[in-house]
Design an enzyme around this catalytic site. Structure first.
Site, PDB file in Angstrom:
ATOM      1  N   VAL A   1       8.881   7.828  27.997  1.00  0.00           N
ATOM      2  CA  VAL A   1       9.528   7.223  26.837  1.00  0.00           C
ATOM      3  C   VAL A   1      10.188   8.264  25.948  1.00  0.00           C
ATOM      4  O   VAL A   1      11.368   8.162  25.624  1.00  0.00           O
ATOM      5  CB  VAL A   1       8.517   6.389  26.009  1.00  0.00           C
ATOM      6  CG1 VAL A   1       9.199   5.766  24.782  1.00  0.00           C
ATOM      7  CG2 VAL A   1       7.892   5.309  26.872  1.00  0.00           C
TER       8      VAL A   1
ATOM      9  N   ALA B   1      10.457  11.764  26.394  1.00  0.00           N
ATOM     10  CA  ALA B   1      10.638  13.088  27.008  1.00  0.00           C
ATOM     11  C   ALA B   1       9.461  13.978  26.646  1.00  0.00           C
ATOM     12  O   ALA B   1       8.336  13.700  27.034  1.00  0.00           O
ATOM     13  CB  ALA B   1      11.969  13.702  26.617  1.00  0.00           C
TER      14      ALA B   1
ATOM     15  N   LEU C   1       8.147  14.460  23.638  1.00  0.00           N
ATOM     16  CA  LEU C   1       7.462  14.089  22.401  1.00  0.00           C
ATOM     17  C   LEU C   1       6.090  13.476  22.690  1.00  0.00           C
ATOM     18  O   LEU C   1       5.933  12.730  23.661  1.00  0.00           O
ATOM     19  CB  LEU C   1       8.313  13.081  21.612  1.00  0.00           C
ATOM     20  CG  LEU C   1       9.688  13.580  21.142  1.00  0.00           C
ATOM     21  CD1 LEU C   1      10.453  12.454  20.451  1.00  0.00           C
ATOM     22  CD2 LEU C   1       9.519  14.764  20.193  1.00  0.00           C
TER      23      LEU C   1
ATOM     24  N   ASP D   1      17.507   0.897  30.278  1.00  0.00           N
ATOM     25  CA  ASP D   1      16.649   2.080  30.157  1.00  0.00           C
ATOM     26  C   ASP D   1      15.787   1.994  28.896  1.00  0.00           C
ATOM     27  O   ASP D   1      14.587   2.252  28.934  1.00  0.00           O
ATOM     28  CB  ASP D   1      17.498   3.348  30.128  1.00  0.00           C
ATOM     29  CG  ASP D   1      16.649   4.601  30.058  1.00  0.00           C
ATOM     30  OD1 ASP D   1      15.879   4.857  31.019  1.00  0.00           O
ATOM     31  OD2 ASP D   1      16.726   5.328  29.050  1.00  0.00           O
TER      32      ASP D   1
ATOM     33  N   LYS E   1      11.559   1.510  28.557  1.00  0.00           N
ATOM     34  CA  LYS E   1      10.719   2.334  27.684  1.00  0.00           C
ATOM     35  C   LYS E   1       9.917   1.466  26.714  1.00  0.00           C
ATOM     36  O   LYS E   1       8.729   1.713  26.465  1.00  0.00           O
ATOM     37  CB  LYS E   1      11.584   3.326  26.911  1.00  0.00           C
ATOM     38  CG  LYS E   1      12.211   4.407  27.781  1.00  0.00           C
ATOM     39  CD  LYS E   1      13.131   5.325  26.977  1.00  0.00           C
ATOM     40  CE  LYS E   1      13.728   6.414  27.861  1.00  0.00           C
ATOM     41  NZ  LYS E   1      14.631   7.310  27.111  1.00  0.00           N
TER      42      LYS E   1
ATOM     43  N   GLY F   1      17.041  15.516  27.930  1.00  0.00           N
ATOM     44  CA  GLY F   1      17.356  16.869  28.391  1.00  0.00           C
ATOM     45  C   GLY F   1      16.381  17.323  29.452  1.00  0.00           C
ATOM     46  O   GLY F   1      15.180  17.082  29.348  1.00  0.00           O
TER      47      GLY F   1
END
Length: 803
Positions: free
Chosen positions: A591, A593, A595, A661, A665, A784
């Site tokens: 969800v 990356a 974090l 997407d 999530k 990223g």
């Protein structure tokens, strides 16, 4: 006087036998007074047993016998043992004719291995000018009449040894046959397997030797068998008591009987390596180690007998009956474990005694079986016993839990009264893995984590490079050895049990085609422990393998969000399998990356905090798009093209703009709150006008300007000081079976938390009963390759901590 004993591997043809001769010659040249005790050469004893088994079955054995003879005299011109070969010919011929043999005949057959060995070394030493004397231990060591496992008659044997060594002393090197002896009728007897060590210990005792030096193929006694555990450490010093403990629990270099004659005279025993003569080996003396020792030893040729019976509940003396019946038939029990109720009793006996033991117990409990007080007596072959010497029960949970995590389930375990030794019975095919797992837990060495990476694109490739770059530092700080043994894409795989190299990108091009079962077989073949499978694909097909991987002992880490958004039925089945096999599945990057979002939500939920709403900007790509579009006076198509050029979107940006997407999530977060929503429950605002949803990517890219009018209108209709954000919103009564899931484009005040998001950051607001209108806010880079890879890396390290 020093007694030197050389084992079979040291005496094998080639490098070994030359090393033995060199060692003896060096000691003689240095003026040392020595006696040499020898085992049979190489695998001679096993060969003679195999030939004997063929002869008794009237099978052709001549070819194998000729190969045995050829091996014994190869490369030694002028050396002859025709008498010994003739004896073997006659014995095997007689066994073949009779179709039977006694233990007495077997002792005569096996004794020839030691005789040939000692005569050959004597011959070679004499050729080199050493005053060597062949000494047949049958003339020295006298025993009772028990063939196969004879007991020495100490007084008579000692007199014989002292008399012999008075006659052959000074510069004479007595080359003595190990393992064999004779009874008072001068019939050949043997001292049991590993009996050559016993012969050497007896001679050391009778001669008041300065030291017994036992030369083997290893450099001493290790914390585990180095052939099975590559990280095994050499133990520099042991006390006799500790050595006796190791010997009792099956350390293959030692024999329990060997220690006793040395203790009586306080004669040091040194375990040395024939092939590394400069190594000082392990010294065993009367001196105790201050901190004690820890070591793993193994008994392999054993079977497990289980006696179960509900009718035995409360009956006294069941175990006494078992031991009496087995003892009457000369069957020794090396380990026993039972419940206080005596409803189930497990016994470990020698594998060669298992069938007989079962028969004996069936006879003893015949009436109980008839009355069904005893339900069943079974034999489990192909098992091994692992003994952890020096293991305190207070910390035994660590190796035990590690075994369970690696799907090695002990069949039986017990501990000594002192609580310092624990023994486990495991299946033989799990022995290698079990030893490595236990060894890694009880010694302060790096625990190896074996990783298979599936998908090596942007995220996967970055992750691999991050692990390779950080591995040494992580091992130094955390004593965790991250070993990537597999790298795979959808077609090919690169496998290396010792870990891939930095050249993996070029190496994987030379990889092999594979199926998921090939990786499982590879891990089994190489006994790889602490397995983790990393899914960095975006593949639905690969998620089909998740349950198989879990069942085969893999923990899972995934940046692929597909598995968590499939049917709720699959979602529950996967969790059920994880619980059943005690495996972990971490997916923090699904969800946010890198974090810490999912971990935070899990912690809040598990602690009983009532989460009432979760909303936020879930997509880094769409965050950049609407942050820039809202702030700058530019066309929507221009900003979208810039996002495409910067690599923020998928090659076909419709995969981002359709909202699926973000929907996936949001669904993942809903299921973390135990909601049973399906993907079809999500209300998704598709940002693509209907007329642009069909066709190829290139066709869509050519029509980007058609979006400008739509989004300029939406932008212009906002209230003052508001900005556009594409959000996911989980709300409704979250204590019901399902929540409300909305994915939509909204206008929010520029001063709000959502309105202040910059660049391609993601932001998540978590509302709870305790915090009321003030949400917990988690904000940062939400996309990223480097960030996502680092998040996956974090999940891997979290798994190693949980291990």
């Amino acid at each position: 006087m020093k007694v030197l004993k050389f084992g079979g591997k040291s005496l094998a043809n080639g490098k070994g036998i030359h090393k033995v001769v060199d060692i003896i010659e060096d000691k003689v040249n240095n003026g040392e007074l020595i006696t040499v005790v020898l085992s049979a050469r190489g695998k001679s004893t096993d060969e003679l047993e195999a030939i004997l088994d063929k002869a008794v079955r009237n099978e052709s054995y001549q070819e194998q016998l000729e190969a045995f003879k050829k091996y014994q005299v190869a490369d030694y011109a002028g050396f002859s043992v025709d008498d010994e070969f003739e004896t073997l010919d006659k014995l095997f011929e007689g066994v073949s004719l009779l179709g039977d043999y006694s233990k007495r005949i077997k002792d005569q057959v096996l004794s020839q291995g030691e005789v040939i060995s000692a005569k050959l070394i004597t011959h070679i030493l004499k050729e080199k000018g050493v005053n060597a004397h062949f000494t047949d231990s049958r003339e020295l060591i006298k025993t009772d009449g028990t063939f196969g496992e004879a007991q020495p008659l100490d007084k008579l044997s000692k007199e014989n040894v002292i008399t012999h060594f008075k006659k052959y002393n000074g510069t004479t090197v007595n080359v003595v046959t190990g393992f064999i002896a004779s009874n008072t009728d001068n019939e050949t007897t043997t001292l049991g397997r590993n009996g050559s060590n016993y012969t050497a210990a007896l001679l050391a005792n009778y001669l008041d030797a300065e030291e017994l030096q036992n030369f083997t193929h290893v450099s001493g006694i290790y914390t585990a068998n180095p052939d099975l555990v590559s990280d095994a450490r050499k133990i520099e010093k042991l006390s006799f008591a500790e050595a006796n403990e190791l010997a009792y629990f099956g350390a293959n270099i030692l024999h329990a009987k060997t220690i006793i004659p040395l203790i009586e005279k306080n004669i040091p025993l040194r375990i040395l390596n024939t092939f590394d003569h400069n190594n000082r080996g392990t010294l065993i003396t009367a001196e105790n180690n201050a901190n004690g020792i820890k070591s793993l030893s193994v008994l392999e040729n054993v079977s497990l007998i289980n006696l179960e019976g509900r009718g035995l509940l409360g009956k006294v003396g069941v175990d006494a009956r078992i031991f009496k019946a087995l003892a009457h038939n000369n069957i020794s029990v090396s380990m026993i474990s039972q419940g206080s109720s005596e409803r189930g009793i497990g016994l470990v006996v020698g594998a060669d005694k298992a069938v007989e033991a079962k028969k004996v117990l069936e006879q003893e409990f015949e009436a109980d079986l008839y009355k069904r007080d005893v339900n069943i007596i079974t034999v489990e072959n192909d098992v091994s016993v692992i003994s952890i010497i020096g293991q305190d029960l207070s910390t035994f949970h660590r190796p035990y839990n590690a075994l369970i995590k690696n799907q090695v389930i002990p069949l039986l375990f017990n501990n000594t009264v002192s609580g310092k030794n624990v023994s486990l019975v495991v299946y033989k095919n799990q022995l290698h893995k079990a030893l490595n797992v236990i060894h890694g837990e009880i010694f302060e060495i790096s625990r190896k984590i074996n990783i298979a990476v599936f998908g090596h694109g942007l995220v996967g490739g970055t992750l691999i490079d991050q692990i390779l770059k950080s591995a040494k530092e992580i091992e130094k700080r955390k004593k965790i050895d991250l070993n990537i043994f597999a790298v795979a894409n959808s077609k090919k795989i690169l496998l290396n049990k010792n870990g891939i190299e930095t050249s993996w990108r070029s190496d994987v091009k030379e990889g092999i085609q594979y199926e998921i079962g090939d990786i499982i077989k590879f891990a089994d073949k190489h006994h790889l422990e602490n397995l983790i499978a990393i899914d960095n694909t975006a593949s639905k097909e690969f998620t089909d393998h998740y349950i198989t991987l879990v069942e085969e002992g893999f923990d899972l880490v995934s940046s692929n969000k597909v598995a968590n958004t499939l049917s709720f039925e699959f979602y529950k089945e996967l969790r059920s399998k994880l619980e059943e096999h005690q495996k972990q599945y971490l997916y923090e990057t699904n969800v946010g990356a890198g974090l810490p979002l999912i971990d935070t939500i899990k912690l809040l939920h598990l602690s009983g905090e009532n989460i009432t709403r979760i909303k936020g900007v879930f997509s880094g790509s769409l965050s950049y798009l609407f942050n820039t579009f809202s702030k700058e006076e530019r066309l929507f198509s221009e900003v979208l093209q810039e996002a495409i050029d910067k690599g923020f979107t998928e090659p076909d940006p419709r995969e981002d703009l359709c909202g699926n997407d973000v929907g996936r999530k949001l669904l993942i977060l809903a299921r973390e709150l135990d909601l049973s929503n399906e993907f079809t429950d999500i209300n998704i605002h598709n940002l693509i006008p209907e007329n642009l949803r069909e066709g190829g990517a290139n066709e869509f890219l050519e029509k980007l300007k058609e979006l400008d009018l739509v989004y300029q209108k939406i932008k212009s209709e906002q209230k003052p000081n508001h900005v556009l954000r594409y959000i996911g919103d989980l709300h409704g009564d979250l204590f019901e079976e399902k929540g409300i899931l909305d994915v939509k484009l909204v206008s929010v005040p520029e001063s709000s938390a959502l309105g202040q998001v910059k660049g391609s950051d993601s932001i998540f607001e978590i509302y709870t009963e305790s915090y009321g209108d003030q949400p917990i806010v988690i904000q940062g880079a939400g996309a990223g390759a480097a960030v996502t890879a680092r998040g996956v890396f974090g999940d891997i390290l979290r798994l190693t901590e949980k291990g």
